[in-house]
Write a protein that holds these residues in place. Structure first.
Motif, PDB file in Angstrom:
ATOM      1  N   TRP A 188       0.813  -1.217   0.000  1.00 25.13           N
ATOM      2  CA  TRP A 188       0.000   0.000   0.000  1.00 25.13           C
ATOM      3  C   TRP A 188       0.847   1.268   0.000  1.00 25.13           C
ATOM      4  N   HIS A 191       1.114   3.598  -3.066  1.00 25.40           N
ATOM      5  CA  HIS A 191       0.075   4.582  -3.355  1.00 25.40           C
ATOM      6  C   HIS A 191       0.193   5.830  -2.484  1.00 25.40           C
ATOM      7  N   ALA A 192       1.238   5.891  -1.674  1.00 24.04           N
ATOM      8  CA  ALA A 192       1.370   7.021  -0.741  1.00 24.04           C
ATOM      9  C   ALA A 192       1.912   8.281  -1.414  1.00 24.04           C
ATOM     10  N   GLN A 238      -4.827  17.163  -0.685  1.00 26.67           N
ATOM     11  CA  GLN A 238      -5.198  15.874  -1.266  1.00 26.67           C
ATOM     12  C   GLN A 238      -4.142  14.809  -0.981  1.00 26.67           C
ATOM     13  N   CYS A 239      -2.880  15.186  -1.050  1.00 26.53           N
ATOM     14  CA  CYS A 239      -1.797  14.248  -0.721  1.00 26.53           C
ATOM     15  C   CYS A 239      -1.902  13.787   0.727  1.00 26.53           C
ATOM     16  N   GLN A 241      -4.621  13.773   2.588  1.00 26.68           N
ATOM     17  CA  GLN A 241      -5.832  12.957   2.762  1.00 26.68           C
ATOM     18  C   GLN A 241      -5.610  11.530   2.285  1.00 26.68           C
ATOM     19  N   LYS A 242      -4.890  11.372   1.180  1.00 22.68           N
ATOM     20  CA  LYS A 242      -4.591  10.026   0.682  1.00 22.68           C
ATOM     21  C   LYS A 242      -3.734   9.261   1.690  1.00 22.68           C
ATOM     22  N   ASP A 245      -5.788   8.315   4.783  1.00 21.32           N
ATOM     23  CA  ASP A 245      -6.682   7.186   4.509  1.00 21.32           C
ATOM     24  C   ASP A 245      -5.907   5.867   4.498  1.00 21.32           C
ATOM     25  N   LEU A 246      -4.720   5.875   3.906  1.00 25.89           N
ATOM     26  CA  LEU A 246      -3.900   4.662   3.866  1.00 25.89           C
ATOM     27  C   LEU A 246      -3.463   4.241   5.266  1.00 25.89           C
ATOM     28  N   GLU A 263      -5.763  15.768   9.754  1.00 21.79           N
ATOM     29  CA  GLU A 263      -6.371  16.232   8.508  1.00 21.79           C
ATOM     30  C   GLU A 263      -7.006  17.609   8.692  1.00 21.79           C
ATOM     31  N   SER A 290     -13.951  19.022   1.166  1.00 23.19           N
ATOM     32  CA  SER A 290     -13.432  18.236   2.294  1.00 23.19           C
ATOM     33  C   SER A 290     -14.329  18.208   3.519  1.00 23.19           C
ATOM     34  N   ARG A 293     -15.803  14.916   4.950  1.00 20.42           N
ATOM     35  CA  ARG A 293     -14.894  13.932   5.540  1.00 20.42           C
ATOM     36  C   ARG A 293     -14.806  14.080   7.062  1.00 20.42           C
TER      37      ARG A 293
END
Length: 343
Positions: A188, A191-192, A238-239, A241-242, A245-246, A263, A290, A293
């Motif tokens: 995973w 995808h970071a 956005q970076c 938040q990704k 989430d990971l 966040e 956002s 969220r």
């Protein structure tokens, strides 16, 4: 102790320095030299992942590898891998007990950095990694460098835990040294993206406490070609938040509230930055993208931020401009001073 540049071999390195480079022609030599100047009582290797640059970065890296074959190993990508996969390739090529990170546009400031960090780790086997204070360095278009403040934890203490790394960014990548085999890279992480390092540091902090040396030993360069600092506020959010989430998925939701508080701080900072530059429409758009969220977790904070995005920031900015233009604050201070004297 000897300088790394004077090593006669690196078959069994104690420290592997992981460096990624893409279009860093202007800075890569300084980064490499800051590794070669290290003075240590152990063997150091420098592994450079050259990610198919379109400028002269590859030529410079290959020249250094030819001059210092007992120190430098280069991984030459046939196509651009991107940050996450390049980091992974370099990591897998490292052989040291410890791994230190240094991007191709940053540099180390003191020859004792690695020696002091390894000594700290050896004296504290419960530490998963350690970091130092970092100097911001700005570089103008004409190459002039200037120190511009430092990055250090908000609260200074000798050790930091997982919560500190989930809620903030207490230490910069260029300052970190970790026990390489303590963490296994997971799929995973591919995808970071640009926050690959922040996610890895959270995995380390999960394994043990993080030590800290309160000396400036590394530099984070801020420049026009910086991959992170040149991103827009929306892209940075956005970076984050990704990555959040990971990490939330990795930890199975155990630290959901801590991660969402991080966040919120990034979100608030992004909106404030946009408003400060008069980009109120973009701030409002970012707010609505956002809000969903976080609204169920912290409704009052989200509503308050909505008020700020829809007028609060505008009022504050224009009030500040008005008070400056009319010297209202100065006049008020003078009036208060006269009243006190008269009393």
């Amino acid at each position: 102790m000897i300088r790394v540049a004077e090593q006669t071999g690196c078959d069994q390195p104690t420290v592997s320095v992981a460096m990624i480079a893409y279009n860093r022609e202007q800075f890569i030599a300084q980064a490499i030299e800051s590794v070669l100047m290290q003075e240590t009582a152990f063997v150091v290797e420098l592994v450079i992942g050259e990610d198919c640059s379109t400028d002269g970065t590859r030529r410079i890296v290959q020249a250094y590898a030819g001059t210092y074959p007992n120190v430098i190993r280069v991984l030459l990508s046939e196509k651009n891998l991107g940050i996450s996969r390049n980091y992974r390739a370099v990591w897998q090529a490292c052989r040291g007990k410890y791994i230190a990170w240094l991007d191709g546009d940053d540099f180390w400031r003191t020859p004792q950095k690695l020696q002091k960090q390894v000594a700290l780790m050896e004296a504290n086997p419960h530490h998963s990694m350690c970091g130092t204070k970092t100097q911001f360095v700005t570089t103008s278009s004409d190459g002039v460098e200037k120190d511009a403040g430092v990055l250090e934890p908000a609260v200074l203490k000798p050790e930091y835990d997982l919560a500190d790394f989930l809620t903030g960014y207490p230490m910069h990548t260029s300052s970190m040294l970790a026990r390489r085999e303590l963490v296994t890279l997971q799929d995973w992480l591919n995808h970071a993206g640009m926050l690959w390092d922040a996610c890895v540091f959270a995995l380390y902090a999960e394994k043990g406490l993080v030590g800290y040396l309160g000396e400036v030993m590394s530099s984070w360069r801020i420049h026009a070609g910086g991959m992170w600092t040149t991103k827009s506020a929306a892209n940075q959010l956005q970076c984050n938040q990704k990555a959040i989430d990971l990490l939330d998925a990795h930890f199975g939701g155990r630290y959901h509230r801590l991660l969402r508080s991080r966040e919120y701080q990034v979100w608030w900072t992004s909106l404030r930055s946009l408003a400060k530059h008069g980009k109120y429409r973009e701030a409002r758009r970012l707010y609505w993208e956002s809000a969903s969220r976080l609204v169920w977790l912290m409704p009052l904070k989200v509503l308050a931020l909505g008020w700020a995005a829809y007028g609060g920031y505008w009022c504050i900015n224009h009030w500040n401009q008005l008070t400056i233009s009319l010297a209202i604050r100065t006049r008020l201070r003078r009036l208060i001073g006269r009243v006190r004297l008269a009393a």
